[in-house]
Design a protein around this motif. Structure first.
Motif, PDB file in Angstrom:
ATOM      1  N   GLN A  90      -7.372   8.575   8.007  1.00  0.00           N
ATOM      2  CA  GLN A  90      -6.945   7.591   7.013  1.00  0.00           C
ATOM      3  C   GLN A  90      -5.798   6.749   7.552  1.00  0.00           C
ATOM      4  O   GLN A  90      -4.813   7.259   8.090  1.00  0.00           O
TER       5      GLN A  90
ATOM      6  N   SER B 241      -0.307  -3.350   2.178  1.00  0.00           N
ATOM      7  CA  SER B 241      -1.035  -2.581   1.155  1.00  0.00           C
ATOM      8  C   SER B 241      -0.113  -2.121   0.038  1.00  0.00           C
ATOM      9  O   SER B 241      -0.526  -2.043  -1.128  1.00  0.00           O
TER      10      SER B 241
ATOM     11  N   LEU C  62      -4.712  -2.523   9.984  1.00  0.00           N
ATOM     12  CA  LEU C  62      -5.302  -1.869   8.826  1.00  0.00           C
ATOM     13  C   LEU C  62      -4.275  -0.964   8.160  1.00  0.00           C
ATOM     14  O   LEU C  62      -3.633  -0.139   8.804  1.00  0.00           O
ATOM     15  N   GLN C  63      -4.135  -1.133   6.852  1.00  0.00           N
ATOM     16  CA  GLN C  63      -3.212  -0.327   6.057  1.00  0.00           C
ATOM     17  C   GLN C  63      -3.947   0.186   4.823  1.00  0.00           C
ATOM     18  O   GLN C  63      -4.810  -0.504   4.279  1.00  0.00           O
ATOM     19  N   ALA C  64      -3.602   1.373   4.379  1.00  0.00           N
ATOM     20  CA  ALA C  64      -4.261   1.959   3.208  1.00  0.00           C
ATOM     21  C   ALA C  64      -3.230   2.683   2.349  1.00  0.00           C
ATOM     22  O   ALA C  64      -2.588   3.632   2.805  1.00  0.00           O
ATOM     23  N   THR C  65      -3.086   2.233   1.121  1.00  0.00           N
ATOM     24  CA  THR C  65      -2.176   2.855   0.166  1.00  0.00           C
ATOM     25  C   THR C  65      -2.978   3.507  -0.944  1.00  0.00           C
ATOM     26  O   THR C  65      -3.797   2.842  -1.601  1.00  0.00           O
TER      27      THR C  65
ATOM     28  N   GLN D 190     -11.711   5.535   7.262  1.00  0.00           N
ATOM     29  CA  GLN D 190     -10.328   5.190   7.574  1.00  0.00           C
ATOM     30  C   GLN D 190      -9.574   4.680   6.357  1.00  0.00           C
ATOM     31  O   GLN D 190      -8.347   4.663   6.352  1.00  0.00           O
ATOM     32  N   VAL D 191     -10.299   4.288   5.320  1.00  0.00           N
ATOM     33  CA  VAL D 191      -9.669   3.869   4.075  1.00  0.00           C
ATOM     34  C   VAL D 191      -9.499   5.059   3.127  1.00  0.00           C
ATOM     35  O   VAL D 191      -8.415   5.285   2.581  1.00  0.00           O
TER      36      VAL D 191
ATOM     37  N   VAL E  38      -7.874   3.387  -3.625  1.00  0.00           N
ATOM     38  CA  VAL E  38      -7.073   3.012  -2.464  1.00  0.00           C
ATOM     39  C   VAL E  38      -7.037   1.496  -2.331  1.00  0.00           C
ATOM     40  O   VAL E  38      -8.060   0.821  -2.501  1.00  0.00           O
TER      41      VAL E  38
ATOM     42  N   ALA F  66      -6.708  -1.246   0.472  1.00  0.00           N
ATOM     43  CA  ALA F  66      -6.834  -1.386   1.916  1.00  0.00           C
ATOM     44  C   ALA F  66      -6.604  -2.841   2.295  1.00  0.00           C
ATOM     45  O   ALA F  66      -7.196  -3.749   1.698  1.00  0.00           O
TER      46      ALA F  66
END
Length: 323
Positions: A48, A55, A81-84, A138-139, A149, A151
């Motif tokens: 992840q 994000s 790439l960012q995922a919160t 990855q998300v 999430v 993304a």
């Protein structure tokens, strides 16, 4: 690790044959394989993407599984790439190899405008097999159903930077889960292994001259239409000797996908009009199988065929957005 962004969404054409692992219209097994090991779970957790300024800057309201209300100040600077995680799910976490159903809404990171949304209604998105090297993995990481999430994807050569709100709806079972139905007299009988793999016993006597279809389990999901893409498990045997000639269960138990119009007529009749979650038994004469002709040891021409099909997912031939 090189990342591939989600396919662009648009109000006019929200068809998103997404991500790695989706097979083409002709069917065939997906590239990944099921796994429920601790190592697979750890790998997916580690896959992840981390949260970042982009994000974290996106405000989301509403419940997972429904279209979100989103706000952020544009343009949004997305360098990687960012995922919160906006809200965590509950229950069993996903592991590499699982098929999952999900929904998502996409936004242009520069303008803040909504690009499109899909997956909130049945039949809009095919379940996808998740892996640590896929964008979806990855998300979502090793989240549980109900996870939401944000993304943020950086710009690429083919698309501008985009923001997605992705909801993990469910983990799709590997076998039909519908309510058991009464058997049809005179048709083959089916016994299921613990994992759902069927064993088919033929009734004896002459083969039927017309295609026969019986529902063994009745699902509660989307109704499959002509031309839809379907995700299935299946086993096929010859009426002439009861031998299995093809089975996803014998290939590792990984579901496969294809269009209802990309298979023989008898198989198509077993799919269309049935609901996701159903298990269907079909007996088809050669005319609606692989044609008339002499039976031999390697060819299905001239054979009456029996299939047990588990319908695990479906996507409309022309998916529609919910805006």
């Amino acid at each position: 690790m090189r990342l591939r962004p989600f396919a662009a969404l648009s109000a006019a054409a929200v068809s998103v044959v997404l991500l790695a692992g989706c097979s083409g219209l002709g069917g065939g097994n997906t590239s990944a394989s099921p796994s429920a090991t601790d190592a697979a779970a750890v790998d997916l957790c580690d896959a992840q993407a981390p949260a970042g300024a982009a994000s974290d800057a996106v405000t989301v309201s509403g419940d997972a599984g429904t279209a979100p209300t989103v706000a952020f100040t544009s343009p949004l600077d997305v360098s990687e790439l960012q995922a919160t995680v906006v809200s965590e799910g509950s229950g069993t976490p996903i592991t590499a190899g699982d098929f999952v159903s999900y929904a998502m809404t996409a936004y242009d990171a520069d303008s803040g405008e909504e690009i499109g949304q899909i997956g909130y209604e049945p039949g809009q998105l095919m379940p996808t097999q998740i892996s640590a090297d896929s964008p979806l993995g990855q998300v979502l990481g090793c989240g549980a159903p109900g996870e939401r999430v944000v993304a943020a994807f950086p710009a690429s050569e083919s698309s501008a930077a985009q923001v997605y709100v992705v909801d993990l709806l469910s983990i799709v079972p590997s076998a039909a889960w519908g309510e058991e139905q009464a058997p049809v007299e005179g048709m083959p009988t089916v016994a299921l292994a613990d994992n759902g793999a069927p064993t088919i016993t033929l009734p004896g006597g002459d083969a039927p001259t017309e295609t026969q279809v019986a529902v063994l389990k009745k699902g509660d999901g989307y109704t499959v239409q002509t031309g839809d893409q379907v995700l299935v498990q299946y086993t096929g045997v010859r009426w002439s000797n009861g031998e299995t000639f093809d089975s996803t269960w014998d290939k590792g138990g990984v579901p496969t996908s294809f269009s209802t119009t990309g298979v023989v007529t008898g198989f198509q009749k077993a799919l269309e009009g049935q609901t996701v979650g159903s298990q269907v038994l079909v007996v088809m004469p050669p005319a609606e199988g692989y044609g008339e002709g002499e039976i031999n040891s390697t060819d299905l021409k001239g054979e009456t065929l029996v299939f047990v099909v588990d319908i695990l997912g479906a996507q409309q031939a022309t998916p529609t957005s919910t805006e």
